[in-house]
Design an enzyme around this catalytic site. Sequence first.
Site, PDB file in Angstrom:
ATOM      1  N   GLU A 183      22.455  56.437  42.934  1.00  0.00           N
ATOM      2  CA  GLU A 183      22.435  55.118  43.617  1.00  0.00           C
ATOM      3  C   GLU A 183      22.496  55.642  45.285  1.00  0.00           C
ATOM      4  O   GLU A 183      21.623  54.954  46.032  1.00  0.00           O
ATOM      5  CB  GLU A 183      23.555  54.249  43.522  1.00  0.00           C
ATOM      6  CG  GLU A 183      23.724  52.877  44.226  1.00  0.00           C
ATOM      7  CD  GLU A 183      24.805  51.866  43.949  1.00  0.00           C
ATOM      8  OE1 GLU A 183      25.389  51.824  42.732  1.00  0.00           O
ATOM      9  OE2 GLU A 183      25.492  51.562  45.006  1.00  0.00           O
TER      10      GLU A 183
ATOM     11  N   ASN B 214      31.790  54.672  37.686  1.00  0.00           N
ATOM     12  CA  ASN B 214      32.445  53.346  37.684  1.00  0.00           C
ATOM     13  C   ASN B 214      33.711  53.654  36.594  1.00  0.00           C
ATOM     14  O   ASN B 214      34.772  53.424  36.946  1.00  0.00           O
ATOM     15  CB  ASN B 214      31.551  52.356  36.788  1.00  0.00           C
ATOM     16  CG  ASN B 214      32.163  51.204  36.532  1.00  0.00           C
ATOM     17  OD1 ASN B 214      32.900  51.017  35.445  1.00  0.00           O
ATOM     18  ND2 ASN B 214      31.768  50.267  37.194  1.00  0.00           N
TER      19      ASN B 214
ATOM     20  N   SER C 112      29.731  58.619  34.681  1.00  0.00           N
ATOM     21  CA  SER C 112      29.905  57.240  35.253  1.00  0.00           C
ATOM     22  C   SER C 112      30.876  57.219  36.583  1.00  0.00           C
ATOM     23  O   SER C 112      32.001  57.501  36.210  1.00  0.00           O
ATOM     24  CB  SER C 112      30.158  56.353  34.152  1.00  0.00           C
ATOM     25  OG  SER C 112      30.746  55.187  34.760  1.00  0.00           O
TER      26      SER C 112
HETATM   27  S1  SF4 Z   1      28.310  48.168  38.168  1.00  0.00           S
HETATM   28 FE1  SF4 Z   1      26.536  46.773  37.180  1.00  0.00          FE
HETATM   29  S2  SF4 Z   1      26.735  44.920  38.448  1.00  0.00           S
HETATM   30 FE2  SF4 Z   1      27.718  46.583  39.615  1.00  0.00          FE
HETATM   31  S3  SF4 Z   1      26.018  47.300  40.960  1.00  0.00           S
HETATM   32 FE3  SF4 Z   1      26.164  48.848  39.109  1.00  0.00          FE
HETATM   33  S4  SF4 Z   1      24.635  47.822  37.629  1.00  0.00           S
HETATM   34 FE4  SF4 Z   1      25.171  46.484  39.202  1.00  0.00          FE
END
Ligand code: SF4
Length: 317
Positions: free
Chosen positions: A126, A225, A223
């Site tokens: 990203e 996240n 990941s």
């Molecule tokens: S985590 Fe999901 S909603 Fe958030 S930017 Fe990434 S793809 Fe988009």
Amino acid sequence: MDIILAKPRGFCAGVIRAINIIKQVLNTYKSPIYMNHELVHNNYIVNYLKNHGVIINRNINDIPNGSIFIISAHGASKNIFNNAYKKNLNIFDATCPLVKKIHYRASYANNNNIDTIIIGNPKHQEVLGIIGQYDRTTTYIVESLYDANYIKIKNSSKLCFLTQTTLSVFDTYQIINVLKNRFPNILELGRNNICYATNNRQQVVYKLAKTTDLVVIIGSDISSNANKLAIVAKKYNKNVYMIDNFSYFKKQWLNNINTIGVTSSASTPEFLVKQFIEYIKQYDNMIIKEIILNKEKVLFKLPKIFKTKQNIICYDK
Ligand code: SF4
């Protein structure tokens, strides 16, 4: 023993959209199908796609002209798009709309001679995509509080900051505060770029970590996240494990445990959570409860399919 399931957990709207796009492509076109990067950062999904003829991370120069080419949910640089146009690739753009929003902000900075501090991991897809929106102004990367305190900026008179969408909310606020103190005129383009899904999953894992004896995060180590969920949970609980699926769970983790908190990252399919729960039930009479932060209602429309001049045949309108 109690199992406390976090809500929300699992797929975010951007991942659902990316998966719906790839489903549409796999149903319509024959392999090979090429991707700039893993569609989303989950090992199960990556392996599934590889097994269905999707070729990931191939250098764009080695992709045959006219092939099907999918951009991952993390987005891509302008260069990748330009090279794809030159090769007449049929581009399906699965970039999350929230990442696209950051690209628009980056383009605004680039076109208005504003240098940019990007808060994020310089190796993450990203962030590479965001940096790749710039060809006129300077970008700086800040990954930590240390960087924020010591980064040298050539000219801070026209400066803004952007953030990756999947960072630790708490750590990022600290970094932003330092930057604002050091560069009082720094511009904040739009509101915070950390997305709603990252925010929600971190808030609920914080509650899980504080109220359970053991936290299990179903997610892949690739990941961002998922890793940030582990970082948040580890601040409040010493028993935190991140695993791809049930097969990595170790029985001894249950020693002296009365409550297990379970959550999953934004790219983890829900069936992996269900599989884990079924597996863990063999060890005790488990009572399943939920801790609910909110009900997410965000949904991104599937792009309409049509062919633009630049050969983008899947485009958000
Ligand atoms: S985590 Fe999901 S909603 Fe958030 S930017 Fe990434 S793809 Fe988009």
